[in-house]
Design an enzyme around this catalytic site. Structure first.
Site, PDB file in Angstrom:
ATOM      1  CB  ALA A 172     -18.905  30.413  -2.913  1.00 36.71           C
ATOM      2  CB  SER A 173     -20.110  34.692  -0.146  1.00 35.59           C
ATOM      3  OG  SER A 173     -21.439  34.386  -0.637  1.00 35.59           O
ATOM      4  N   GLY A 216     -19.816  31.863   5.924  1.00 35.31           N
ATOM      5  CA  GLY A 216     -20.633  30.361   6.810  1.00 35.31           C
ATOM      6  C   GLY A 216     -21.490  31.057   7.505  1.00 35.31           C
ATOM      7  CG  ASP A 243     -25.290  24.221  -0.924  1.00 34.21           C
ATOM      8  OD1 ASP A 243     -24.966  23.120  -2.103  1.00 34.21           O
ATOM      9  OD2 ASP A 243     -23.962  24.863  -0.815  1.00 34.21           O
ATOM     10  CB  THR A 274     -24.422  31.148  -5.023  1.00 38.33           C
ATOM     11  OG1 THR A 274     -23.686  32.522  -3.631  1.00 38.33           O
ATOM     12  CG2 THR A 274     -22.854  32.105  -6.458  1.00 38.33           C
ATOM     13  CG  ASN A 285     -25.484  23.625 -11.041  1.00 36.63           C
ATOM     14  OD1 ASN A 285     -25.575  24.724 -10.790  1.00 36.63           O
ATOM     15  ND2 ASN A 285     -24.807  22.600 -10.090  1.00 36.63           N
TER      16      ASN A 285
END
Length: 488
Positions: free
Chosen positions: A11-12, A14, A235, A257, A294
């Site tokens: 999300a932040s 790559g 992922d 994350t 989660n």
């Protein structure tokens, strides 16, 4: 010597990681790193997928400059988000992020005439308002009518690279629309959100060969020959493949994350107890199921670090936290209020103020509060996992960035009274590459792959510290129970 590229996008950020097997060990090297993030556009938080594609090719140009002429490549990303593609083969708009607020109350609305138990029995997936099911429920109907294909994020990236469209099974399962029994998208649930089976490309298993990167990209970028393999594209699924699996009855904690805590099963566990505890049965590679919870994870820590001006490294913040007495406050770290607040520090402090507890002020106090409460949450969930499965988990394999936080690893070991094995921190990239290696017959199977992982990376082990914190876990459990009663 074969070369493998893991495109691992979170999300932040790559990155492209190069994997090779040398002298019986798997080596890993970061080739390229780039930023990622959503931004407000046309009234919604959206991802810039064109940026991601450009960065993938920039990374591949670096690979060629290393003298590598041909590679295998696999792509994994976060789950649940999708791209709407029109009949011309192009995206209709920039995809909306799962953190966008459009799905607020979507679960309650959709399940008003469709019982949750019915959905869970069909899919085995936990209820989270950002699941693809609820995103599509809130999607623009006119836009859906123009949509030829709905592609999950990593499938879309693979499609742009090769021109071939598929729906990989591990990410498809996170939509909460895949039927556990028949292994296809459920017609009843699709109808509920006004989409059809035909709008999803064909389902494929992890390890399928997608195809070569299209010739047109070679005219725009100086890249090697690339064959794309559809790996475990979620992922977390890749991270579980990249887990050593040490212990007779082991669990995993993919700590990034998000924190994904669970175990690998050969058959799904979608009974009432799992439903009431909101556990999920995400499909894994090679016929497995990832039975997990989660949890908010290091997102809270990442936000706090950023709000502190990014002046401390995570290592420095862990050192500061180590100097603070733990468990000065109990925080339900999985509370929805921490999903995307305007100011995370204020949200944590307000939570403590509202529950009449000590308010963390300094960086060390804030990070001690985060790490100790994450550890409490993990230990509590491991207890639940034991009860649901009917046996005791003996080892917790922690992978991902959180495996580097020794303070949290030791607290979790002690609170849960369990052996902890930490590493590899790059498990997602490792698992991505491992699927490619199995597909190319360089590794025989997942068992051989995990043995290779265990001997290739420096793993750290933690054992419980006897009687160190007394009944603190029971006190935390009472706190959560009382909090739940107050919300009823």
């Amino acid at each position: 010597m074969k070369s493998y590229i893991a495109v691992d996008i979170g999300a932040s950020s790559g990155r492209l990681m190069l994997g090779q097997q040398k002298r019986g060990q798997l080596t890993l090297k970061e080739v390229h790193r780039f930023s990622n993030g959503f931004a407000m556009k046309d009234g919604h938080d959206r991802w810039d997928v064109d940026h991601l594609i450009h960065e993938i090719f920039k990374g591949l140009e670096k690979v060629k400059k290393m003298g590598i002429k041909d590679v295998e490549l696999g792509i994994d990303t976060w789950a649940v988000d999708y791209v709407l593609v029109g009949e011309n083969g192009h995206k209709l708009e920039d995809p909306i992020s799962y953190r966008d607020k459009r799905t607020h109350n979507a679960i309650q609305q959709l399940t008003s005439d469709l019982p949750k138990e019915y959905i869970y029995e069909k899919t085995g997936i936990q209820f989270q308002d950002f699941n693809t099911l609820y995103q599509l429920y809130k999607e623009n109907h006119d836009l859906l009518a123009k949509t030829d294909k709905i592609m999950m994020m990593p499938d879309y990236l693979g499609y742009v690279l090769t021109g071939n469209a598929v729906t990989e099974i591990t990410n498809a399962s996170t939509t909460q629309m895949l039927n556990l029994r028949v292994g296809l998208f459920d017609k009843d649930l699709l109808g509920k959100v006004n989409v059809s089976q035909d709008q999803f490309p064909r389902l494929v298993e992890s390890g399928s060969v997608l195809g070569n990167v299209s010739h047109k990209w070679h005219t725009q970028y100086d890249i090697p020959e690339v064959e794309v393999v559809t790996v475990a594209t979620h992922d977390t699924a890749s991270a579980v493949v990249g887990t050593p699996g040490e212990g007779d009855r082991w669990a995993f904690l993919s700590s990034g994350t998000w924190s994904l805590l669970g175990t690998e099963l050969n058959v799904p566990e979608n009974g009432l107890q799992a439903f009431h505890e909101n556990y999920t049965n995400e499909w894994g590679a090679y016929g497995t199921y990832r039975f997990l919870k989660n949890i908010m994870g290091l997102w809270v820590a990442q936000c706090v670090r950023h709000e502190l001006g990014d002046q401390y490294s995570f290592g420095e913040l862990a050192d500061l936290a180590q100097q603070v007495r733990p468990f000065q406050q109990f925080i339900d770290i999985n509370d929805e209020r921490f999903t995307n607040p305007e100011n995370m520090i204020k949200e944590l402090q307000d939570y403590c103020r509202e529950t009449k507890q000590t308010i963390p002020e300094t960086p060390g106090e804030l990070f001690q509060a985060i790490y100790s409460n994450l550890s409490l949450f993990y230990a509590n969930e491991l207890n639940k996992l034991d009860r649901i499965l009917g046996y005791h988990i003996d080892t917790l394999n922690i992978v991902g960035g959180g495996s580097n936080v020794a303070l949290m690893n030791q607290l979790t070991s002690t609170l849960a009274n369990i052996k902890v094995v930490a590493g590899p921190s790059e498990a997602t990239a490792v698992g991505n590459i491992m699927v490619q290696m199995i597909t190319s017959d360089e590794v025989e199977n997942i068992g051989a792959g995990r043995r290779l992982i265990e001997t290739s990376f420096d793993l750290k082990r933690y054992l419980p510290e006897t009687n160190k914190y007394g009944d603190i876990l029971k006190e935390y459990q009472r706190f959560l129970t009382n909090k739940s009663k107050e919300m009823v």
